[in-house]
Design an enzyme around this catalytic site. Structure first.
Site, short mmCIF file in Angstrom:
data_model
loop_
_atom_site.label_atom_id
_atom_site.label_comp_id
_atom_site.label_asym_id
_atom_site.label_seq_id
_atom_site.Cartn_x
_atom_site.Cartn_y
_atom_site.Cartn_z
N ASN A 88 41.99 37.57 33.77
CA ASN A 88 40.85 36.86 34.33
C ASN A 88 40.62 35.58 33.53
O ASN A 88 40.68 35.59 32.30
CB ASN A 88 39.60 37.75 34.27
CG ASN A 88 39.72 38.98 35.15
OD1 ASN A 88 40.24 38.91 36.25
ND2 ASN A 88 39.26 40.12 34.65
N HIS A 101 43.21 37.77 27.11
CA HIS A 101 43.66 39.17 27.15
C HIS A 101 44.34 39.47 28.47
O HIS A 101 43.92 39.00 29.52
CB HIS A 101 42.49 40.14 26.91
CG HIS A 101 41.28 39.87 27.74
ND1 HIS A 101 40.41 38.84 27.47
CD2 HIS A 101 40.78 40.49 28.84
CE1 HIS A 101 39.42 38.85 28.36
NE2 HIS A 101 39.62 39.83 29.21
P1 AMP Z 1 37.42 40.56 31.19
O1 AMP Z 1 36.31 40.97 32.12
O2 AMP Z 1 38.69 40.20 31.89
O3 AMP Z 1 36.97 39.49 30.23
O4 AMP Z 1 37.77 41.85 30.36
C1 AMP Z 1 37.12 42.21 29.18
C2 AMP Z 1 37.40 43.66 28.98
O5 AMP Z 1 37.09 44.00 27.64
C3 AMP Z 1 36.59 44.59 29.88
O6 AMP Z 1 37.47 45.37 30.67
C4 AMP Z 1 35.80 45.43 28.89
O7 AMP Z 1 35.65 46.77 29.31
C5 AMP Z 1 36.65 45.33 27.64
N1 AMP Z 1 35.95 45.55 26.39
C6 AMP Z 1 34.77 45.01 26.00
N2 AMP Z 1 34.44 45.42 24.77
C7 AMP Z 1 35.45 46.23 24.34
C8 AMP Z 1 35.70 46.98 23.17
N3 AMP Z 1 34.84 46.97 22.13
N4 AMP Z 1 36.83 47.71 23.09
C9 AMP Z 1 37.70 47.73 24.13
N5 AMP Z 1 37.52 47.05 25.27
C10 AMP Z 1 36.41 46.31 25.38
#
Ligand code: AMP
Length: 115
Positions: A88, A101
């Protein structure tokens, strides 16, 4: 300074716990805290790059490395039936963490088009 760190930078610095499935000198992979599929792993560069839009041409090797690590993890995590990689970029695409990511999703039928 710490207050400005993203969640992912804190995970890289081992200040926040994460279920790490892979790590090397360039990247880290850990399970998403809110999984959207039976297998949901995030592959991130250790260097702080906010998004795909911020990649430089000189980051080609690093960008390719993230893809190859995702490929290897898909094999290791036995996503033999198929998997999806999602990156994203920006608020309209739903990016919530400003640290590049790659989502690796698998273990169920994934519909298309995405939301
Ligand atoms: P995005 O919406 O593409 O920015 O994805 C961010 C992702 O990070 C989401 O799927 C969240 O669930 C994940 N996320 C946020 N905080 C953490 C965390 N502490 N550990 C693992 N995943 C996380």
């Amino acid at each position: 300074m710490d207050a400005e760190k993203t969640i992912f930078k804190k995970i890289i610095d081992k200040e926040l716990p994460a279920d790490i499935v892979y790590e090397d000198e360039l990247c880290l992979a850990f399970r998403d805290i809110s999984p959207q599929a039976p297998t949901h792993v995030l592959v991130i560069p250790k260097r702080e790059i906010p998004s795909v839009a911020d990649l430089e041409d000189s980051d080609a090797e690093l960008a390719g490395h993230l893809l190859l690590v995702a490929r290897d993890l898909a094999r290791q995590l036995e996503l033999d039936g198929g998997f999806r990689l999602v990156v994203n970029n920006g608020p309209e695409a739903g990016q919530t963490v400003d640290h590049l990511h790659v989502h690796l999703l698998g273990g169920r039928n994934l519909t298309w088009p995405p939301g």
